[in-house]
Scaffold this motif. Structure first.
Motif, PDB file in Angstrom:
ATOM      1  N   PHE A 182      -4.523  45.543   2.698  1.00 28.00           N
ATOM      2  CA  PHE A 182      -5.176  44.229   2.625  1.00 28.00           C
ATOM      3  C   PHE A 182      -4.175  43.138   2.991  1.00 28.00           C
ATOM      4  O   PHE A 182      -2.992  43.226   2.656  1.00 28.00           O
ATOM      5  CB  PHE A 182      -5.713  43.976   1.208  1.00 28.00           C
ATOM      6  CG  PHE A 182      -6.832  44.895   0.795  1.00 28.00           C
ATOM      7  CD1 PHE A 182      -8.147  44.492   0.905  1.00 28.00           C
ATOM      8  CD2 PHE A 182      -6.551  46.156   0.291  1.00 28.00           C
ATOM      9  CE1 PHE A 182      -9.177  45.327   0.508  1.00 28.00           C
ATOM     10  CE2 PHE A 182      -7.571  47.010  -0.102  1.00 28.00           C
ATOM     11  CZ  PHE A 182      -8.885  46.597   0.009  1.00 28.00           C
ATOM     12  N   SER A 183      -4.673  42.110   3.632  1.00 28.56           N
ATOM     13  CA  SER A 183      -3.844  40.937   3.934  1.00 28.56           C
ATOM     14  C   SER A 183      -4.689  39.696   3.746  1.00 28.56           C
ATOM     15  O   SER A 183      -5.916  39.729   3.889  1.00 28.56           O
ATOM     16  CB  SER A 183      -3.281  41.003   5.362  1.00 28.56           C
ATOM     17  OG  SER A 183      -4.343  41.083   6.310  1.00 28.56           O
ATOM     18  N   ASN A 184      -4.043  38.592   3.414  1.00 27.57           N
ATOM     19  CA  ASN A 184      -4.749  37.337   3.189  1.00 27.57           C
ATOM     20  C   ASN A 184      -4.502  36.388   4.341  1.00 27.57           C
ATOM     21  O   ASN A 184      -3.453  36.425   4.998  1.00 27.57           O
ATOM     22  CB  ASN A 184      -4.309  36.687   1.876  1.00 27.57           C
ATOM     23  CG  ASN A 184      -2.822  36.326   1.883  1.00 27.57           C
ATOM     24  OD1 ASN A 184      -1.975  37.201   2.009  1.00 27.57           O
ATOM     25  ND2 ASN A 184      -2.506  35.046   1.736  1.00 27.57           N
ATOM     26  N   TYR A 231      -9.426  34.717   1.747  1.00 31.09           N
ATOM     27  CA  TYR A 231      -9.970  36.010   1.353  1.00 31.09           C
ATOM     28  C   TYR A 231      -9.065  37.137   1.856  1.00 31.09           C
ATOM     29  O   TYR A 231      -8.262  36.964   2.771  1.00 31.09           O
ATOM     30  CB  TYR A 231     -11.385  36.192   1.924  1.00 31.09           C
ATOM     31  CG  TYR A 231     -12.388  35.209   1.405  1.00 31.09           C
ATOM     32  CD1 TYR A 231     -12.927  35.331   0.126  1.00 31.09           C
ATOM     33  CD2 TYR A 231     -12.810  34.140   2.197  1.00 31.09           C
ATOM     34  CE1 TYR A 231     -13.851  34.417  -0.357  1.00 31.09           C
ATOM     35  CE2 TYR A 231     -13.738  33.221   1.726  1.00 31.09           C
ATOM     36  CZ  TYR A 231     -14.253  33.366   0.449  1.00 31.09           C
ATOM     37  OH  TYR A 231     -15.158  32.455  -0.023  1.00 31.09           O
ATOM     38  N   TRP A 232      -9.265  38.298   1.227  1.00 25.86           N
ATOM     39  CA  TRP A 232      -8.569  39.502   1.683  1.00 25.86           C
ATOM     40  C   TRP A 232      -9.373  40.163   2.797  1.00 25.86           C
ATOM     41  O   TRP A 232     -10.592  40.265   2.711  1.00 25.86           O
ATOM     42  CB  TRP A 232      -8.409  40.507   0.544  1.00 25.86           C
ATOM     43  CG  TRP A 232      -7.527  40.100  -0.588  1.00 25.86           C
ATOM     44  CD1 TRP A 232      -7.908  39.758  -1.849  1.00 25.86           C
ATOM     45  CD2 TRP A 232      -6.093  40.026  -0.581  1.00 25.86           C
ATOM     46  NE1 TRP A 232      -6.821  39.463  -2.625  1.00 25.86           N
ATOM     47  CE2 TRP A 232      -5.677  39.622  -1.877  1.00 25.86           C
ATOM     48  CE3 TRP A 232      -5.114  40.261   0.394  1.00 25.86           C
ATOM     49  CZ2 TRP A 232      -4.354  39.441  -2.222  1.00 25.86           C
ATOM     50  CZ3 TRP A 232      -3.784  40.086   0.048  1.00 25.86           C
ATOM     51  CH2 TRP A 232      -3.406  39.679  -1.238  1.00 25.86           C
ATOM     52  N   ASP A 251      -0.774  43.027   0.988  1.00 26.53           N
ATOM     53  CA  ASP A 251       0.371  42.315   1.561  1.00 26.53           C
ATOM     54  C   ASP A 251       0.109  40.820   1.436  1.00 26.53           C
ATOM     55  O   ASP A 251      -0.638  40.230   2.224  1.00 26.53           O
ATOM     56  CB  ASP A 251       0.542  42.723   3.027  1.00 26.53           C
ATOM     57  CG  ASP A 251       1.794  42.132   3.646  1.00 26.53           C
ATOM     58  OD1 ASP A 251       2.647  41.624   2.895  1.00 26.53           O
ATOM     59  OD2 ASP A 251       1.919  42.156   4.883  1.00 26.53           O
ATOM     60  N   LEU A 252       0.720  40.198   0.441  1.00 24.94           N
ATOM     61  CA  LEU A 252       0.460  38.791   0.123  1.00 24.94           C
ATOM     62  C   LEU A 252       1.374  37.894   0.950  1.00 24.94           C
ATOM     63  O   LEU A 252       2.595  37.895   0.767  1.00 24.94           O
ATOM     64  CB  LEU A 252       0.667  38.543  -1.372  1.00 24.94           C
ATOM     65  CG  LEU A 252       0.451  37.114  -1.867  1.00 24.94           C
ATOM     66  CD1 LEU A 252      -0.974  36.651  -1.602  1.00 24.94           C
ATOM     67  CD2 LEU A 252       0.773  37.018  -3.352  1.00 24.94           C
ATOM     68  N   GLU A 253       0.776  37.121   1.841  1.00 20.75           N
ATOM     69  CA  GLU A 253       1.515  36.162   2.655  1.00 20.75           C
ATOM     70  C   GLU A 253       1.412  34.797   1.993  1.00 20.75           C
ATOM     71  O   GLU A 253       0.377  34.119   2.058  1.00 20.75           O
ATOM     72  CB  GLU A 253       0.923  36.119   4.071  1.00 20.75           C
ATOM     73  CG  GLU A 253       1.581  35.101   4.981  1.00 20.75           C
ATOM     74  CD  GLU A 253       3.094  35.288   5.069  1.00 20.75           C
ATOM     75  OE1 GLU A 253       3.805  34.356   4.634  1.00 20.75           O
ATOM     76  OE2 GLU A 253       3.535  36.339   5.547  1.00 20.75           O
ATOM     77  N   LEU A 254       2.500  34.369   1.341  1.00 13.55           N
ATOM     78  CA  LEU A 254       2.462  33.130   0.564  1.00 13.55           C
ATOM     79  C   LEU A 254       2.311  31.897   1.445  1.00 13.55           C
ATOM     80  O   LEU A 254       1.771  30.873   0.998  1.00 13.55           O
ATOM     81  CB  LEU A 254       3.728  33.009  -0.287  1.00 13.55           C
ATOM     82  CG  LEU A 254       3.824  33.969  -1.483  1.00 13.55           C
ATOM     83  CD1 LEU A 254       5.157  33.797  -2.195  1.00 13.55           C
ATOM     84  CD2 LEU A 254       2.672  33.767  -2.449  1.00 13.55           C
ATOM     85  N   THR A 290      -6.746  33.077  -7.487  1.00 10.73           N
ATOM     86  CA  THR A 290      -8.001  33.666  -7.001  1.00 10.73           C
ATOM     87  C   THR A 290      -7.738  34.957  -6.236  1.00 10.73           C
ATOM     88  O   THR A 290      -8.454  35.952  -6.401  1.00 10.73           O
ATOM     89  CB  THR A 290      -8.733  32.667  -6.097  1.00 10.73           C
ATOM     90  OG1 THR A 290      -9.016  31.478  -6.837  1.00 10.73           O
ATOM     91  CG2 THR A 290     -10.038  33.254  -5.571  1.00 10.73           C
ATOM     92  N   LEU A 291      -6.717  34.945  -5.410  1.00 12.15           N
ATOM     93  CA  LEU A 291      -6.378  36.145  -4.646  1.00 12.15           C
ATOM     94  C   LEU A 291      -5.963  37.283  -5.572  1.00 12.15           C
ATOM     95  O   LEU A 291      -6.364  38.437  -5.385  1.00 12.15           O
ATOM     96  CB  LEU A 291      -5.248  35.842  -3.659  1.00 12.15           C
ATOM     97  CG  LEU A 291      -5.629  35.054  -2.412  1.00 12.15           C
ATOM     98  CD1 LEU A 291      -4.372  34.581  -1.678  1.00 12.15           C
ATOM     99  CD2 LEU A 291      -6.495  35.891  -1.489  1.00 12.15           C
TER     100      LEU A 291
END
Length: 428
Positions: free
Chosen positions: A168-170, A175-176, A252-255, A266-267
């Protein structure tokens, strides 16, 4: 036994109906059914149909089939096999009218697959399938309180392992989105010190088996990892190996794509359980030395995610989602991180990823050159400490040689010699 002889006699007589008068045949048939009922009086059966009276699918039937698929490959004499299109794994199932025996706490149960056609209201026929569980009546309590719960638990684990893992990526849409996760890295192929690999695997195993412990001590079922070290030392490969080891999805959280701390919350709340949440190069994506200042995207735009938001993300109320989660942060510069980010409970295990060592080099030889030993191995191991090459640099040289082990080893050794010369020249 006498009753067995009597049963055999009755069975024999039933095969010769033409030799018996109708009255005697009817009497023997009644006696036969009474005998069967007497012999089966201590047997209990549970029937699980594939659909209910309204034609709706019975989810329990599919769950039981999943459990029995793990037994069919080794226990059934006749079985059906198919390929799961998502996981590319083979799945087995019982053929109709086949029996399968299972064992639990010293006693035996029998599963029977049944299938027959039934007529629908519109005059067409449809297949009705069922699975029957039979067991001795004296084990009734153990079946209901222990065996069936174990069957459901094992089926859930099998369904989880057979699913398609996702990455998953944002994005800016808050949203993912996901794609299939198929990174091949495993702990067996990972170029890392063997003791460190075993330490990580043991820690992960304790974590996933610790549901009751975390609940008892009142802690969120999560664990934080910090991977730090020079670029090219395998941090991303280690994350993939961890996910494959646990069969976890990866988020994979892209800040830099997160507008503020509210969106970050929320994410996080929308992640699933049994996942690895990854923040790569955390020192480059948020100001981790200041709890109030955010990250600049452009000269005029300021991202409102700050260190306080990250800390709440790790151990505040936002992190109390149901289910187990790993949180993995990576950085090339651990000295830039605020000590508040590094303390236990936030980053529970710190893993230093360093230059290629002898064990890692031998793993890379096997992976990329297909050899476990070579005449130049001793020289390569002698040069490694002073050459300070990362695993990525070694791989780059080896892959340029294809499967030519001789050329690959020769080029790697030459690269190490050049690196030592360059480092000596820079020092001078």
């Amino acid at each position: 036994m006498e009753w067995m002889s009597a049963l055999a006699t009755i069975m024999f007589l039933r095969t010769l109906p033409s030799l018996l008068p109708p009255e005697l045949r009817h009497l023997l048939t009644q006696l036969f059914h009474r005998l069967i009922q007497t012999l089966a009086a201590d047997t209990v059966s549970i029937v699980i149909d594939n659909s209910d009276a309204n034609g709706l699918t019975n989810p329990l039937f599919n769950t039981i089939e999943t459990y029995l698929s793990s037994k069919s490959a080794t226990s059934s004499k006749v079985m059906k096999v198919a390929e799961n299109p998502k996981s590319r794994a083979l799945t087995y199932s019982m053929s109709p009218n086949q029996d399968l025996h299972d064992y639990f706490h010293g006693f035996q149960v029998k599963w029977t697959s049944k299938s027959h056609l039934i007529m629908t209201q519109n005059g067409t026929s449809t297949e009705n399938r069922s699975i029957v569980l039979s067991f001795d009546a004296k084990h009734r309590q153990a079946i209901h309180t222990m065996y069936l719960p174990k069957v459901l638990h094992d089926a859930e684990e099998l369904e989880f392992k057979n699913r398609e893992k996702r990455l998953f990526s944002n994005g800016r849409d808050h949203y993912w989105t996901s794609v299939p996760f198929s990174h091949p890295s495993t702990f067996e192929t990972l170029a890392l010190d063997s003791k460190l690999k075993e330490d990580i695997k043991s820690d992960l195993t304790r974590f996933v088996e610790g549901r009751d412990y975390y609940r008892r001590v009142g802690r969120t079922w999560k664990r934080g990892y910090l991977l730090y070290g020079t670029p090219g030392t395998g941090k991303t490969s280690l994350i993939s190996a961890m996910a494959n080891f646990l069969d976890f999805d990866v988020y994979d959280l892209e800040l830099t794509a997160v507008a503020d701390n509210t969106q970050l919350r929320t994410l996080l709340l929308s992640t699933g359980s049994k996942c690895v949440i990854v923040v790569e190069d955390v020192d480059c994506t948020v100001d981790v030395m200041n709890r109030s200042r955010g990250l600049k995207r452009t000269h005029d735009e300021m991202v409102s995610v700050n260190l306080s938001g990250i800390l709440n993300f790790l151990d505040g109320l936002w992190s109390t989602c149901e289910g187990e989660r790993l949180m993995v942060f990576t950085t090339n510069h651990v000295e830039r991180l605020d000590p508040a980010l590094l303390r236990p409970g936030r980053m529970d295990m710190h893993v230093h990823m360093t230059y290629c060592g002898a064990e890692a080099f031998r793993t890379l030889m096997k992976n990329y050159l297909g050899v476990g030993d070579h005449a130049l191995l001793a020289e390569a191991e002698r040069l490694l400490p002073s050459a300070k090459m990362t695993p990525a640099e070694v791989v780059d040289v080896m892959m340029g040689c294809g499967d030519d082990a001789e050329l690959g080893m020769r080029n790697v050794v030459e690269k190490m010699k050049r690196r030592r010369f360059e480092m000596a020249a820079d020092a001078a």
